[in-house]
Design a protein around this motif. Structure first.
Motif, short mmCIF file in Angstrom:
data_model
loop_
_atom_site.label_atom_id
_atom_site.label_comp_id
_atom_site.label_asym_id
_atom_site.label_seq_id
_atom_site.Cartn_x
_atom_site.Cartn_y
_atom_site.Cartn_z
N UNK A 13 90.05 32.67 19.12
CA UNK A 13 89.56 33.09 17.81
C UNK A 13 89.76 34.59 17.58
N UNK A 14 90.11 35.12 16.33
CA UNK A 14 90.37 36.53 16.16
C UNK A 14 89.11 37.36 16.06
N UNK A 574 83.88 33.14 15.58
CA UNK A 574 85.08 33.88 15.95
C UNK A 574 85.26 33.88 17.46
N UNK A 575 86.51 34.02 17.89
CA UNK A 575 86.79 34.23 19.29
C UNK A 575 88.19 34.78 19.42
N UNK A 576 88.49 35.42 20.51
CA UNK A 576 89.86 35.81 20.80
C UNK A 576 90.09 35.67 22.29
N UNK A 603 86.63 36.89 24.03
CA UNK A 603 85.53 37.39 23.22
C UNK A 603 85.12 36.27 22.26
N UNK A 604 83.85 35.95 22.22
CA UNK A 604 83.32 34.91 21.35
C UNK A 604 82.19 35.49 20.52
N UNK A 605 82.04 35.03 19.28
CA UNK A 605 80.93 35.51 18.47
C UNK A 605 80.57 34.46 17.42
N UNK A 618 73.11 37.22 15.18
CA UNK A 618 74.43 37.50 15.74
C UNK A 618 74.41 37.25 17.25
N UNK A 619 75.39 36.49 17.71
CA UNK A 619 75.56 36.24 19.14
C UNK A 619 77.00 36.56 19.51
N UNK A 620 77.21 37.22 20.62
CA UNK A 620 78.57 37.48 21.08
C UNK A 620 78.62 37.44 22.60
N UNK A 621 79.73 36.94 23.10
CA UNK A 621 79.94 36.84 24.54
C UNK A 621 81.31 37.34 24.92
N UNK A 622 81.43 37.85 26.15
CA UNK A 622 82.71 38.34 26.65
C UNK A 622 82.92 37.86 28.08
#
Length: 692
Positions: A13-14, A574-576, A603-605, A618-622
């Motif tokens: 995901x971008x 989103x993710x990349x 990277x995920x969000x 908001x949640x984000x992971x790396x």
């Protein structure tokens, strides 16, 4: 390897949030280097990521380093000197040109700047251009360009303020104000943050390290086992920082813009020691970040920007800048920080300017000429009983670029630059090596002063289909002149080589992006970098001589891919994914593997706004895969892979007030930035912001 390049593509995901918020500010358009009626056409011939003010807010990123850590292909670490550094596709920070509003920012010795010293409060967006940046950016863009675009006011007056608190007596306050009065503009920002330090993960494994003491050298050398860190709050991790900036401008009409920007940044910080091994040296270098403190890390300066349209076909854009930097490092006898052994100081200044001439003879063709020139001055002293060593260098670039748009939906850009570099002063202290007088000052010596030049190029094209599918490709030859540190650093008699050649890289990119209706967008890009004359800090692996040398080459190939989804109203996913394969191709290599480059990174969000109450979550992971830190046979070592999760919940109260809580490293995972440098454990922030 080829199979592993493509397997994960459907999981990706971008990065960037899309759209702009009604935020009360706009990006400072003179911060853009390229003067173009449509900057999107030119920047999209390379892999480009954009971090917006909304992204920064959603991830609760307080510094530029924190904001960049969530970008694809970017790795951020913190090590010696408690300084955050960045790498992109394996290129280290000194090989990447960092700019604020189109002006280069760095320490003149190392060619980098501590990105944790730059607050995000005044940032409108951050642009990351990889592989094939415009030749108009000037010299030293081998690994790409990071340009930080700051804020300026809109038609309406705007004021904002925020206050946050965290553990260990940590608090942060900031305020901004800007407005436009007729042709006059101004924007002011202030940030203050203070902390008693940060906590390690509860899973931190307490271990013994080795202390090597050369304090009485050459009489004696001792080694002893020592626990440098016993967990809990990280030893010597306190800090205090302030950022102050002001921008004042005049826009008499749509064809004329003139601005002056003033800034001052100061930071005082502890220097957490390596947990595995440290050294205490004989004078004039008493310790290697074992028991150290940085009482000042200061920068201030002034930038002048102007843009003037002379006719329908001709636009001039110019910049002048003068920046000063100073920092000190105090070395102590032991971690109690009671008895000072030595006080080391750096004093730098950077001054220069650039001019871009944009000529558009016909509607489908633009020709741009770019000139840039700057001087670097560095003074340093290892201890106050010595005089300052002095180094001075100059870097220049002349670039010519053509943008061709005759064919509908097709843009072709080609550029050529001549870059040069020369050292005009290099005076180093000479101290005694005799046993009875070891370290005594004897005088200064003039060192060899090199000069070098390179021709660099870039060519690229992008095409936009009727369904908004975009494809692009680029090729570039980019170089990086050696830093003063590589040329002259003196940890011992052999470190530093003024005969080093410039590093070069041939960079190739091909990519595509496509929207799928209004609910999805996908991106994919391949990259290939062939690096020649790479400066290696480990030197010849056959002889064990660890002075810097140019090695034959390193190749990195990989891809970035991503997707952005809008499955239901007010939900954004989103993710990349970045895959990087790096290989050492030098003749005297001891391994094909390359240190410091993770093979895989995610990277995920997710962002969801609750209806009616407008609570934003908001949640984000790396994820970062394992990273080699030593590839010498029999001594191989690497950092373990890890996942990192963060969260933020924001609750607006009316139109002008927001309350929020945020958690970093939500599950308190233990991981290391580098060998002996454990990262932060779980932390919580709570705050309130107002704007009107």
């Amino acid at each position: 390897m080829i199979a592993s390049l493509f397997i994960p593509i459907f999981l990706t995901v971008p990065f960037a949030y899309s759209g702009a918020s009604d935020s009360g500010f706009q990006p400072f358009d003179l911060g853009e280097v390229v003067v173009s009626a449509d900057r999107e056409r030119e920047k999209n011939i390379a892999i480009t990521n954009e971090i917006t003010a909304d992204d920064i807010k959603a991830t609760n990123s307080h510094t530029v380093a924190e904001a960049l850590s969530r970008a694809p292909g970017v790795r951020v670490t913190t090590g010696a000197k408690n300084q955050a550094t960045v790498s992109i596709h394996g290129f280290d920070q000194s090989q990447i040109l960092f700019m604020i509003d189109g002006v280069p920012y760095y320490e003149t010795k190392f060619g980098i700047l501590d990105l944790n010293s730059i607050s995000t409060d005044n940032i409108a967006r951050i642009e990351i251009i990889k592989g094939a940046p415009s030749v108009l950016y000037g010299a030293n863009t081998m690994g790409g360009v990071v340009n930080i675009i700051t804020k300026k006011p809109t038609e309406k007056p705007f004021t904002s303020a925020s206050f946050e608190v965290s553990g260990n007596d940590t608090y942060r306050a900031s305020a901004s104000h800007g407005m436009k009065v007729g042709m006059f503009h101004y924007w002011l920002n202030y940030m203050y943050e203070k902390s008693g330090g940060w906590d390690l993960s509860d899973d931190y494994p307490v271990k013994e390290g080795t202390l090597t003491d050369f304090h009485e050298f050459p009489y004696n050398k001792t080694t002893s086992a020592k626990v440098f860190e016993d967990g809990g709050k990280r030893y010597n991790s306190d800090y205090e920082t302030q950022n102050l900036s002001g921008r004042f401008g005049i826009e008499p009409n749509k064809d004329s813009q003139y601005y002056m920007t003033l800034f001052y940044r100061t930071k005082e910080k502890g220097v957490p020691s390596n947990t595995e091994g440290n050294q205490v040296w004989a004078r004039p270098v008493f310790s290697q970040f074992y028991a150290s403190y940085i009482p000042d890390y200061d920068e201030w300066g002034v930038d002048l920007d102007g843009r003037q349209r002379l006719s329908d076909k001709l636009v001039l854009k110019g910049k002048l800048f003068y920046h000063r930097h100073k920092d000190s490092l105090y070395a102590y006898e032991d971690p109690s920080l009671d008895d000072v052994l030595a006080k080391s100081h750096y004093k730098d200044y950077l001054a220069g300017g650039s001019l871009i001439v944009d000529f558009q003879p016909v509607s489908w063709d633009s020709v741009r000429l770019g000139l840039s020139y700057r001087g670097d001055s560095h003074k340093e002293v290892a201890d106050e009983y010595l005089p300052y060593e002095k180094y001075r260098s100059y870097t220049g670039s002349i670039g010519l670029e053509n943008e061709f748009t005759l064919i509908k939906n097709l843009t072709v850009v080609a550029g050529l630059s001549y870059d040069w570099y020369e050292v005009t002063e290099a005076k180093r202290n000479v101290t005694s090596t005799e046993t009875a007088t070891y370290g005594d000052y004897l005088g200064q010596e003039d060192l060899y002063q090199p000069n070098d030049d390179d021709i660099n190029y870039m060519i690229g094209a992008n095409y936009l289909f009727s369904d908004n599918t975009k494809i692009y490709a680029s090729a570039a030859r980019k170089s990086r002149f050696p830093t003063l540190r590589s040329l002259y650093n003196k940890l011992d008699a052999n470190w530093g080589d003024p005969h080093l050649k410039s590093e070069k890289s041939n960079n190739y990119t091909i990519g595509a992006s496509r929207p799928f209706g209004s609910f999805m967008r996908a991106d994919f890009a391949l990259f290939w970098h062939d690096i020649k004359d790479k400066i290696s800090s480990t030197g010849s692996t056959k002889t064990g001589d660890y002075h810097p040398i140019n090695i034959d080459g390193v190749r990195t190939i990989g891809y970035e891919a991503g997707v952005e989804l809008y499955p239901v109203d007010k939900l954004i996913l989103r993710a990349d994914y970045t895959y990087t394969y790096a290989k050492d191709r030098s003749e005297d290599r001891v391994s094909d593997d390359v240190t410091g480059i993770p093979r895989r990174a995610f990277n995920l969000s997710a962002q969801y706004t609750l209806p009616s109450v407008n609570t934003k979550m908001d949640f984000n992971g790396s994820y970062v895969s394992h990273v080699w830190t030593n590839v010498t046979p029999g001594q191989e070592d690497s950092l373990d892979s890890y996942w990192l999760w963060n969260a933020k919940v924001t609750q607006p109260m009316g139109k002008h007030v927001e309350f929020y809580v945020a958690a970093n490293n939500l599950f308190d995972n233990y991981y290391e930035w580098g060998d002996g440098y454990p990262a932060q454990g779980r932390s919580f922030w709570s705050g309130v912001s107002v704007k009107f």
